[in-house]
Design a protein around this motif. Structure first.
Motif, PDB file in Angstrom:
ATOM      1  N   UNK A   1       0.856  -1.190   0.000  1.00  0.00           N
ATOM      2  CA  UNK A   1       0.000   0.000   0.000  1.00  0.00           C
ATOM      3  C   UNK A   1       0.890   1.237   0.000  1.00  0.00           C
ATOM      4  N   UNK A   2       0.492   2.183  -0.817  1.00  0.00           N
ATOM      5  CA  UNK A   2       1.295   3.411  -0.908  1.00  0.00           C
ATOM      6  C   UNK A   2       0.381   4.612  -1.060  1.00  0.00           C
ATOM      7  N   UNK A   3       0.953   5.769  -0.753  1.00  0.00           N
ATOM      8  CA  UNK A   3       0.225   7.029  -0.856  1.00  0.00           C
ATOM      9  C   UNK A   3       1.106   8.034  -1.569  1.00  0.00           C
ATOM     10  N   UNK A   4       0.492   8.979  -2.271  1.00  0.00           N
ATOM     11  CA  UNK A   4       1.304  10.041  -2.876  1.00  0.00           C
ATOM     12  C   UNK A   4       2.114  10.759  -1.782  1.00  0.00           C
ATOM     13  N   UNK A   5       3.357  11.007  -2.083  1.00  0.00           N
ATOM     14  CA  UNK A   5       4.242  11.666  -1.120  1.00  0.00           C
ATOM     15  C   UNK A   5       5.106  10.698  -0.345  1.00  0.00           C
ATOM     16  N   UNK A   6       4.790   9.379  -0.421  1.00  0.00           N
ATOM     17  CA  UNK A   6       5.624   8.385   0.273  1.00  0.00           C
ATOM     18  C   UNK A   6       7.051   8.422  -0.267  1.00  0.00           C
ATOM     19  N   UNK A   7       8.004   8.271   0.623  1.00  0.00           N
ATOM     20  CA  UNK A   7       9.411   8.187   0.220  1.00  0.00           C
ATOM     21  C   UNK A   7       9.675   6.800  -0.338  1.00  0.00           C
ATOM     22  N   UNK A   8      10.396   6.755  -1.473  1.00  0.00           N
ATOM     23  CA  UNK A   8      10.757   5.482  -2.091  1.00  0.00           C
ATOM     24  C   UNK A   8      12.230   5.516  -2.471  1.00  0.00           C
ATOM     25  N   UNK A   9      12.794   4.311  -2.586  1.00  0.00           N
ATOM     26  CA  UNK A   9      14.183   4.181  -3.008  1.00  0.00           C
ATOM     27  C   UNK A   9      14.224   3.200  -4.169  1.00  0.00           C
ATOM     28  N   UNK A  10      14.780   3.665  -5.285  1.00  0.00           N
ATOM     29  CA  UNK A  10      15.016   2.791  -6.427  1.00  0.00           C
ATOM     30  C   UNK A  10      16.443   2.293  -6.308  1.00  0.00           C
ATOM     31  N   UNK A  11      16.633   0.995  -6.430  1.00  0.00           N
ATOM     32  CA  UNK A  11      17.989   0.442  -6.307  1.00  0.00           C
ATOM     33  C   UNK A  11      18.177  -0.682  -7.310  1.00  0.00           C
ATOM     34  N   UNK A  12      19.413  -0.864  -7.707  1.00  0.00           N
ATOM     35  CA  UNK A  12      19.749  -1.993  -8.569  1.00  0.00           C
ATOM     36  C   UNK A  12      19.600  -3.273  -7.759  1.00  0.00           C
ATOM     37  N   UNK A  13      18.966  -4.260  -8.339  1.00  0.00           N
ATOM     38  CA  UNK A  13      18.796  -5.558  -7.668  1.00  0.00           C
ATOM     39  C   UNK A  13      20.098  -6.353  -7.793  1.00  0.00           C
ATOM     40  N   UNK A  14      20.371  -7.226  -6.840  1.00  0.00           N
ATOM     41  CA  UNK A  14      21.636  -7.970  -6.845  1.00  0.00           C
ATOM     42  C   UNK A  14      21.883  -8.783  -8.119  1.00  0.00           C
ATOM     43  N   UNK A  15      20.845  -9.361  -8.710  1.00  0.00           N
ATOM     44  CA  UNK A  15      21.030 -10.199  -9.899  1.00  0.00           C
ATOM     45  C   UNK A  15      20.527  -9.510 -11.165  1.00  0.00           C
ATOM     46  N   UNK A  16      20.485  -8.200 -11.161  1.00  0.00           N
ATOM     47  CA  UNK A  16      20.014  -7.440 -12.321  1.00  0.00           C
ATOM     48  C   UNK A  16      18.610  -6.928 -12.087  1.00  0.00           C
ATOM     49  N   UNK A  17      18.225  -5.968 -12.851  1.00  0.00           N
ATOM     50  CA  UNK A  17      16.912  -5.358 -12.688  1.00  0.00           C
ATOM     51  C   UNK A  17      16.928  -4.315 -11.572  1.00  0.00           C
ATOM     52  N   UNK A  18      15.726  -3.908 -11.171  1.00  0.00           N
ATOM     53  CA  UNK A  18      15.599  -2.841 -10.179  1.00  0.00           C
ATOM     54  C   UNK A  18      14.535  -3.179  -9.151  1.00  0.00           C
ATOM     55  N   UNK A  19      14.727  -2.622  -7.964  1.00  0.00           N
ATOM     56  CA  UNK A  19      13.745  -2.765  -6.887  1.00  0.00           C
ATOM     57  C   UNK A  19      13.262  -1.380  -6.480  1.00  0.00           C
ATOM     58  N   UNK A  20      11.984  -1.305  -6.218  1.00  0.00           N
ATOM     59  CA  UNK A  20      11.392  -0.088  -5.680  1.00  0.00           C
ATOM     60  C   UNK A  20      11.007  -0.400  -4.247  1.00  0.00           C
ATOM     61  N   UNK A  21      11.690   0.255  -3.305  1.00  0.00           N
ATOM     62  CA  UNK A  21      11.428   0.013  -1.882  1.00  0.00           C
ATOM     63  C   UNK A  21      10.608   1.171  -1.327  1.00  0.00           C
ATOM     64  N   UNK A  22       9.545   0.818  -0.643  1.00  0.00           N
ATOM     65  CA  UNK A  22       8.696   1.810   0.002  1.00  0.00           C
ATOM     66  C   UNK A  22       9.224   2.003   1.425  1.00  0.00           C
ATOM     67  N   UNK A  23       9.732   3.155   1.713  1.00  0.00           N
ATOM     68  CA  UNK A  23      10.403   3.420   2.973  1.00  0.00           C
ATOM     69  C   UNK A  23       9.471   3.242   4.168  1.00  0.00           C
ATOM     70  N   UNK A  24       8.235   3.690   4.051  1.00  0.00           N
ATOM     71  CA  UNK A  24       7.295   3.633   5.171  1.00  0.00           C
ATOM     72  C   UNK A  24       6.987   2.188   5.565  1.00  0.00           C
ATOM     73  N   UNK A  25       6.759   1.323   4.579  1.00  0.00           N
ATOM     74  CA  UNK A  25       6.375  -0.057   4.876  1.00  0.00           C
ATOM     75  C   UNK A  25       7.561  -1.029   4.846  1.00  0.00           C
ATOM     76  N   UNK A  26       8.699  -0.548   4.368  1.00  0.00           N
ATOM     77  CA  UNK A  26       9.912  -1.367   4.257  1.00  0.00           C
ATOM     78  C   UNK A  26       9.698  -2.602   3.378  1.00  0.00           C
ATOM     79  N   UNK A  27       8.829  -2.492   2.393  1.00  0.00           N
ATOM     80  CA  UNK A  27       8.592  -3.568   1.431  1.00  0.00           C
ATOM     81  C   UNK A  27       9.094  -3.110   0.068  1.00  0.00           C
ATOM     82  N   UNK A  28       9.426  -4.080  -0.781  1.00  0.00           N
ATOM     83  CA  UNK A  28       9.899  -3.733  -2.103  1.00  0.00           C
ATOM     84  C   UNK A  28       9.264  -4.626  -3.152  1.00  0.00           C
TER      85      UNK A  28
END
Length: 186
Positions: free
Chosen positions: A152-179
């Motif tokens: 679950x996310x809301x506009x204004x939530x902080x997110x982190x885009x990061x390179x995934x260990x085996x390629x690709x990308x992960x979007x991590x939601x800072x508030x919920x700590x899920x990606x």
């Protein structure tokens, strides 16, 4: 008596002239030596030194010029430093904007350059397959590629885009700590 004064005056004038001629010749020789110097900055420094030897007023003016030159050099150094800082900041911004750009064929990015980007979520949409599409505060658009339920996310939530260990990308939601795994669309 008037005659003696005139004679004394003439003697003094002649003595002054005789003393001035070698000094003028010496000064002319020094100026010619300065004129022979090839490097502009060294030649100018030589001329400045010779002019400063001319009188007390010339030395005073030379001191003022040196102080003004130092002030100008300090200003130029400050401008150069500010330009360098602005250029470095622009390069960092360009690298962040390019993050994930290889996924859309926009450009080839060295994977070692930027490992993650922090931004905010502007909007969450859904594509026809029911997967989430995220519009981020930095102007990029990313879509979900895995089928796990998006957090679950809301506009204004902080997110982190990061390179995934085996390629690709992960979007991590800072508030919920899920990606979730994502791919850049724009």
């Amino acid at each position: 008596m008037m005659r003696k004064m005139t004679h004394v005056g003439k003697t003094l004038a002649a003595t002054a002239l005789l003393l001035a001629v070698p000094a003028a010749a010496q000064s002319a020789d020094a100026l010619l030596a300065c004129a022979r110097i090839a490097r502009d900055s060294d030649r100018l420094a030589c001329f400045d030194a010779e002019v400063a030897n001319g009188s007390v007023e010339a030395r005073r003016i030379s001191g003022l010029r040196a102080a003004e030159s130092a002030r100008i050099a300090a200003e130029e150094a400050a401008v150069t430093a500010a330009a360098g800082k602005a250029r470095a900041e622009a390069e960092v911004k360009a690298r962040r904007e390019a993050f994930g750009g290889e996924a859309i064929g926009k450009q080839r990015v060295d994977p070692a350059e930027v490992q993650s980007v922090e931004t905010t979520l502007t909007e969450e949409l859904s594509n026809p397959s029911g997967l989430a599409v995220y519009v981020l505060g930095n102007g990029q658009i990313w879509r979900q590629v895995d089928t796990v339920n998006a957090p679950r996310s809301r506009p204004g939530d902080a997110v982190v885009l990061a390179r995934a260990p085996l390629g690709g990308y992960r979007l991590t939601f800072t508030r919920t700590k899920r990606w979730i795994s994502v791919r850049r669309m724009k």
